[in-house]
Design a protein around this motif. Structure first.
Motif, PDB file in Angstrom:
ATOM      1  N   MET A 176       0.637  -1.231   0.233  1.00  0.00           N
ATOM      2  CA  MET A 176       0.404  -0.256   0.131  1.00  0.00           C
ATOM      3  C   MET A 176       0.788   1.584  -0.116  1.00  0.00           C
ATOM      4  SD  MET A 176      -3.248  -0.739   2.141  1.00  0.00           S
ATOM      5  CE  MET A 176      -4.340  -2.111   2.218  1.00  0.00           C
ATOM      6  N   ASP A 177      -0.085   2.436  -0.522  1.00  0.00           N
ATOM      7  CA  ASP A 177       1.148   3.726  -0.322  1.00  0.00           C
ATOM      8  C   ASP A 177       0.052   4.418   0.059  1.00  0.00           C
ATOM      9  OD1 ASP A 177       1.734   5.839  -1.454  1.00  0.00           O
ATOM     10  OD2 ASP A 177       2.309   5.666  -3.539  1.00  0.00           O
ATOM     11  N   ALA A 178       0.446   4.861   1.343  1.00  0.00           N
ATOM     12  CA  ALA A 178      -0.074   5.329   2.647  1.00  0.00           C
ATOM     13  C   ALA A 178      -0.969   7.008   2.118  1.00  0.00           C
ATOM     14  CB  ALA A 178       0.459   5.947   3.456  1.00  0.00           C
ATOM     15  N   THR A 179       0.655   7.732   0.651  1.00  0.00           N
ATOM     16  CA  THR A 179      -0.324   9.024  -0.076  1.00  0.00           C
ATOM     17  C   THR A 179      -1.155   8.815  -0.618  1.00  0.00           C
ATOM     18  OG1 THR A 179       2.313   9.086  -0.443  1.00  0.00           O
ATOM     19  CG2 THR A 179       0.736  10.545  -1.745  1.00  0.00           C
ATOM     20  N   GLN A 180      -1.047   7.661  -1.611  1.00  0.00           N
ATOM     21  CA  GLN A 180      -2.825   7.978  -2.621  1.00  0.00           C
ATOM     22  C   GLN A 180      -3.884   7.313  -1.215  1.00  0.00           C
ATOM     23  OE1 GLN A 180      -2.722   4.017  -4.843  1.00  0.00           O
ATOM     24  NE2 GLN A 180      -5.147   3.600  -3.867  1.00  0.00           N
ATOM     25  N   ILE A 181      -3.467   7.075   0.362  1.00  0.00           N
ATOM     26  CA  ILE A 181      -4.799   6.993   1.311  1.00  0.00           C
ATOM     27  C   ILE A 181      -5.015   8.169   1.780  1.00  0.00           C
ATOM     28  CG2 ILE A 181      -4.963   5.866   3.067  1.00  0.00           C
ATOM     29  CD1 ILE A 181      -4.089   3.063   2.344  1.00  0.00           C
ATOM     30  N   TYR A 182      -4.028   9.430   1.502  1.00  0.00           N
ATOM     31  CA  TYR A 182      -3.809  10.570   2.341  1.00  0.00           C
ATOM     32  C   TYR A 182      -4.942  11.391   1.413  1.00  0.00           C
ATOM     33  CZ  TYR A 182      -2.332  15.188   2.013  1.00  0.00           C
ATOM     34  OH  TYR A 182      -1.995  17.337   2.147  1.00  0.00           O
ATOM     35  N   TYR A 183      -4.953  11.704   0.315  1.00  0.00           N
ATOM     36  CA  TYR A 183      -5.841  11.952  -0.772  1.00  0.00           C
ATOM     37  C   TYR A 183      -7.211  11.689  -0.971  1.00  0.00           C
ATOM     38  CZ  TYR A 183      -1.465  14.382  -3.025  1.00  0.00           C
ATOM     39  OH  TYR A 183      -0.351  14.690  -2.923  1.00  0.00           O
ATOM     40  N   GLY A 211       3.727   8.200   5.474  1.00  0.00           N
ATOM     41  CA  GLY A 211       5.100   7.773   6.199  1.00  0.00           C
ATOM     42  C   GLY A 211       6.290   8.923   4.818  1.00  0.00           C
ATOM     43  N   ASN A 212       5.793   9.947   3.200  1.00  0.00           N
ATOM     44  CA  ASN A 212       6.672  10.239   2.959  1.00  0.00           C
ATOM     45  C   ASN A 212       6.901  11.161   3.478  1.00  0.00           C
ATOM     46  OD1 ASN A 212       6.593   7.611   1.606  1.00  0.00           O
ATOM     47  ND2 ASN A 212       5.333   8.807  -0.792  1.00  0.00           N
ATOM     48  N   HIS A 227       4.397   2.567   2.836  1.00  0.00           N
ATOM     49  CA  HIS A 227       3.126   2.337   3.873  1.00  0.00           C
ATOM     50  C   HIS A 227       2.518   2.950   5.385  1.00  0.00           C
ATOM     51  CE1 HIS A 227       6.426  -0.654   4.318  1.00  0.00           C
ATOM     52  NE2 HIS A 227       5.319  -1.122   5.276  1.00  0.00           N
ATOM     53  N   PHE A 228       4.347   3.836   6.073  1.00  0.00           N
ATOM     54  CA  PHE A 228       3.117   4.255   7.092  1.00  0.00           C
ATOM     55  C   PHE A 228       2.808   4.996   7.056  1.00  0.00           C
ATOM     56  CE2 PHE A 228       7.317   1.016   7.462  1.00  0.00           C
ATOM     57  CZ  PHE A 228       6.138   0.010   8.381  1.00  0.00           C
ATOM     58  N   MET A 229       2.069   5.214   8.312  1.00  0.00           N
ATOM     59  CA  MET A 229       1.856   6.590   8.686  1.00  0.00           C
ATOM     60  C   MET A 229       1.209   7.246   9.796  1.00  0.00           C
ATOM     61  SD  MET A 229      -2.829   6.153   7.995  1.00  0.00           S
ATOM     62  CE  MET A 229      -2.765   5.734   6.493  1.00  0.00           C
ATOM     63  N   ARG A 230       1.238   8.730   9.992  1.00  0.00           N
ATOM     64  CA  ARG A 230       1.282   9.078  11.408  1.00  0.00           C
ATOM     65  C   ARG A 230       0.196   9.249  11.768  1.00  0.00           C
ATOM     66  NH1 ARG A 230       3.760  14.745  12.552  1.00  0.00           N
ATOM     67  NH2 ARG A 230       1.901  15.211  12.324  1.00  0.00           N
ATOM     68  N   LEU A 231      -0.401   9.321  13.506  1.00  0.00           N
ATOM     69  CA  LEU A 231      -2.132   9.828  13.201  1.00  0.00           C
ATOM     70  C   LEU A 231      -1.533  10.562  14.791  1.00  0.00           C
ATOM     71  CD1 LEU A 231      -4.859   7.050  12.467  1.00  0.00           C
ATOM     72  CD2 LEU A 231      -3.614   8.690  11.151  1.00  0.00           C
ATOM     73  N   ASN A 232      -2.521  11.911  14.785  1.00  0.00           N
ATOM     74  CA  ASN A 232      -2.474  12.446  15.733  1.00  0.00           C
ATOM     75  C   ASN A 232      -3.776  11.732  16.551  1.00  0.00           C
ATOM     76  OD1 ASN A 232      -3.785  14.554  17.875  1.00  0.00           O
ATOM     77  ND2 ASN A 232      -2.621  16.180  15.850  1.00  0.00           N
ATOM     78  N   ALA A 233      -3.450  11.267  17.494  1.00  0.00           N
ATOM     79  CA  ALA A 233      -4.222  10.842  19.303  1.00  0.00           C
ATOM     80  C   ALA A 233      -4.744  11.097  19.962  1.00  0.00           C
ATOM     81  CB  ALA A 233      -3.828   9.663  19.346  1.00  0.00           C
ATOM     82  N   SER A 234      -4.217  12.776  20.403  1.00  0.00           N
ATOM     83  CA  SER A 234      -5.352  13.791  20.939  1.00  0.00           C
ATOM     84  C   SER A 234      -6.370  14.486  21.333  1.00  0.00           C
ATOM     85  CB  SER A 234      -3.941  15.387  20.732  1.00  0.00           C
ATOM     86  OG  SER A 234      -4.152  15.914  19.786  1.00  0.00           O
ATOM     87  N   TYR A 235      -7.186  14.154  19.960  1.00  0.00           N
ATOM     88  CA  TYR A 235      -8.134  14.387  20.390  1.00  0.00           C
ATOM     89  C   TYR A 235      -9.214  13.253  20.807  1.00  0.00           C
ATOM     90  CZ  TYR A 235      -7.627  17.679  17.363  1.00  0.00           C
ATOM     91  OH  TYR A 235      -6.505  18.779  15.939  1.00  0.00           O
ATOM     92  N   GLU A 236     -10.400  13.577  21.862  1.00  0.00           N
ATOM     93  CA  GLU A 236     -11.619  12.997  22.356  1.00  0.00           C
ATOM     94  C   GLU A 236     -12.549  12.061  21.599  1.00  0.00           C
ATOM     95  OE1 GLU A 236     -13.999  15.565  24.767  1.00  0.00           O
ATOM     96  OE2 GLU A 236     -13.907  13.451  26.421  1.00  0.00           O
ATOM     97  N   ILE A 296      -8.523   1.415   4.012  1.00  0.00           N
ATOM     98  CA  ILE A 296      -7.878   0.564   3.510  1.00  0.00           C
ATOM     99  C   ILE A 296      -8.327  -0.798   3.524  1.00  0.00           C
ATOM    100  CG2 ILE A 296      -6.254  -0.475   5.455  1.00  0.00           C
ATOM    101  CD1 ILE A 296      -5.624   1.850   7.209  1.00  0.00           C
ATOM    102  N   ARG A 297      -9.324  -0.904   3.740  1.00  0.00           N
ATOM    103  CA  ARG A 297      -9.739  -2.111   3.267  1.00  0.00           C
ATOM    104  C   ARG A 297      -9.897  -2.067   1.859  1.00  0.00           C
ATOM    105  NH1 ARG A 297     -13.077  -2.213   7.548  1.00  0.00           N
ATOM    106  NH2 ARG A 297     -11.862  -3.794   8.964  1.00  0.00           N
TER     107      ARG A 297
END
Ligand SMILES: Cc1ncc(COP(=O)(O)O)c(C=O)c1O
Length: 477
Positions: free
Chosen positions: A417-424, A436-437, A447-456, A472-473
């Protein structure tokens, strides 16, 4: 160790021994007071400490429940194979990342976007009103010479307050070596410019904060990216090899709550890193913007704490722990402080004086410590909740790296997978992610991505996770 810390430690040991397991209810406060002979306040403090560390969580009407340990529910996913898949060292003669970073940052400005790609904590966690009061107060009383008074190295009161915070960590940093900057970004850029000239080699982590790559690109430097494990941090053996082989001028890394991985170095590793750099006479630019966002009862110390030669330029910021838009950071630059100030005068001249004064006013009051305690507690429980939410919704093949502290989660998708494609695709559905790029120019991180987990975990956040899982599926090249 205070009594409440001792009690928290005992409870933790019992949880580790399986006396209470994930989902079990801890004895009530009243029961523990009776069993231990300690005061209600001590027991409450111990429970709150465990809660801030993500060991237990308070549930309305049920009391305190033991939270599942991240290690127990860790999802390594088929594609999450560190460090075997990663090259220990990656050389780049020229770095070209700025355009992509610019586009991603612009997209994240869209109104109503779900900001999983954001680098900042949920702004509702910041004491905006109290800071506004500080700003009004200080601007009312500013002396006519305020512009000149706050030229480099910056406001004297703020530098003193920062040096007192270092003292709380057992570190002796004179206000004279501290320079106030426009966020950590300026501190880091000035540090790099002080240590290098175009064409020099600089060591960075792999993956790393994109700001490091942007600075290297701007200054026309060459990068050596050293493999960095999502739990253990930088590979010191690979770093030692690099230092033996290349005339490295500076090393730029994050020893605590690394962005994007979230990991922190142990004290032993911090010390070993310092010794290694010292042997090779290489200076360290320590990017420590998440320093205050720890979960333990005591603050971890940076590599700078082991510095006996003024070799570490320690860069900090209020953007992540107090307020993002004021743009106030600093560098404790050791022997490089005079040169750094001269470079600052040539570039931005100085940091906004009212912002320096407002932050100085706020952090010298008791409000700052109170705010930080709340912030750490909220971030720890939100990160754990987001982790559990992701584990519940994402396909089994997705790995989620959980490291204590900060507010980032690092995800490994299946390797095709390409996380940039998922990003768009996600942007079109009103959700940002950080692919990840952004953090490496190696294809290994595509194929990596960072997510911000500071939100409720609100209904909106839960729906966004469901959409992400669906993208992703349904991924097709
Ligand atoms: C690792 C890291 N360093 C530095 C910065 C820049 O911080 P500031 O906003 O203080 O310039 C950021 C911001 O995202 C960051 O994540």
């Amino acid at each position: 160790m205070a009594k409440y810390e001792q009690l928290a430690q005992e409870l933790k040991t019992r949880i580790a021994q399986g006396v209470w397991q994930a989902g079990d209810k801890l004895p009530s406060l009243r029961q523990t007071v009776a069993d231990s002979g300690l005061s209600l306040m001590t027991v409450l403090n111990a429970y709150q400490l465990l809660e801030s560390q993500g060991v237990i969580s308070a549930q309305a009407k049920s009391g305190y429940l033991v939270t599942p340990k991240p290690e127990l529910i860790a999802r390594q996913g088929e594609a999450f194979r560190y460090p075997e898949r990663q090259k220990p060292i990656y050389l780049s003669d020229s770095v070209d990342i700025n355009e992509f970073v610019f586009n991603v940052l612009q997209a994240s400005k869209q109104a109503d976007i779900v900001p999983f790609g954001s680098g900042f904590p949920d702004p509702s966690l910041f004491p905006q009103q109290a800071l506004a009061r500080s700003l009004v107060k200080v601007t009312r009383h500013m002396s006519p010479s305020f512009a000149a008074d706050n030229l480099p190295p910056g406001n004297a009161g703020l530098r003193k307050a920062i040096s007192q915070r270092y003292a709380k960590l057992g570190m002796s940093i004179s206000p004279d070596e501290i320079i106030i900057t426009s966020g950590a970004m300026e501190a880091l850029n000035l540090s790099l410019a002080t240590l290098t000239q175009a064409g020099d080699w600089v060591v960075i982590e792999s993956p790393t904060f994109y700001g490091a790559m942007q600075a290297i690109e701007r200054l026309k430097l060459k990068a050596i990216a050293v493999a960095t494990d999502p739990q253990q941090g930088i590979d010191l053996e690979a770093l030692a090899e690099v230092l033996k082989t290349y005339p490295v001028k500076a090393c730029w890394l994050m020893s605590q709550h690394q962005n994007p991985l979230g990991c922190s170095l142990s004290d032993t590793k911090k010390q070993a890193l310092y010794q290694l750099l010292s042997e090779h006479k290489v200076s360290l630019i320590e990017d420590d913007v998440y320093q205050e966002l720890y979960v333990d009862s005591s603050a971890p110390r940076p590599v700078k704490a082991f510095d006996t030669e003024g070799r570490v330029l320690h860069c900090g910021s209020f953007s992540k722990s107090l307020i993002a838009g004021y743009r106030v950071g600093w560098v404790a630059a050791g022997c490089h402080a005079p040169q750094l100030q001269r470079l600052q005068v040539m570039s931005t001249l100085s940091t906004s004086a009212p912002m320096q004064l407002a932050i100085a006013d706020f952090i010298q009051s008791a409000q700052y410590e109170r705010h930080l305690k709340q912030l750490r507690k909220k971030l720890a429980s939100r990160k754990l909740a987001m982790y559990q939410l992701l584990c519940a919704h994402l396909p089994e093949s997705v790995g989620v790296n959980f490291a204590q502290g900060g507010y980032f989660l690092w995800l490994a998708l299946p390797s095709h997978m390409d996380a940039t494609q998922i990003y768009y695709q996600a942007i079109e559905r009103g959700i940002s992610i950080a692919p990840g790029n952004l953090f490496s120019n190696q294809v290994e991180f595509r194929h990596f991505m960072r997510l911000n987990a500071s939100y409720e975990c609100s209904p909106e956040i839960i729906s966004a996770v469901v959409v992400l899982a669906e993208l992703i599926r349904n991924y097709s090249r």
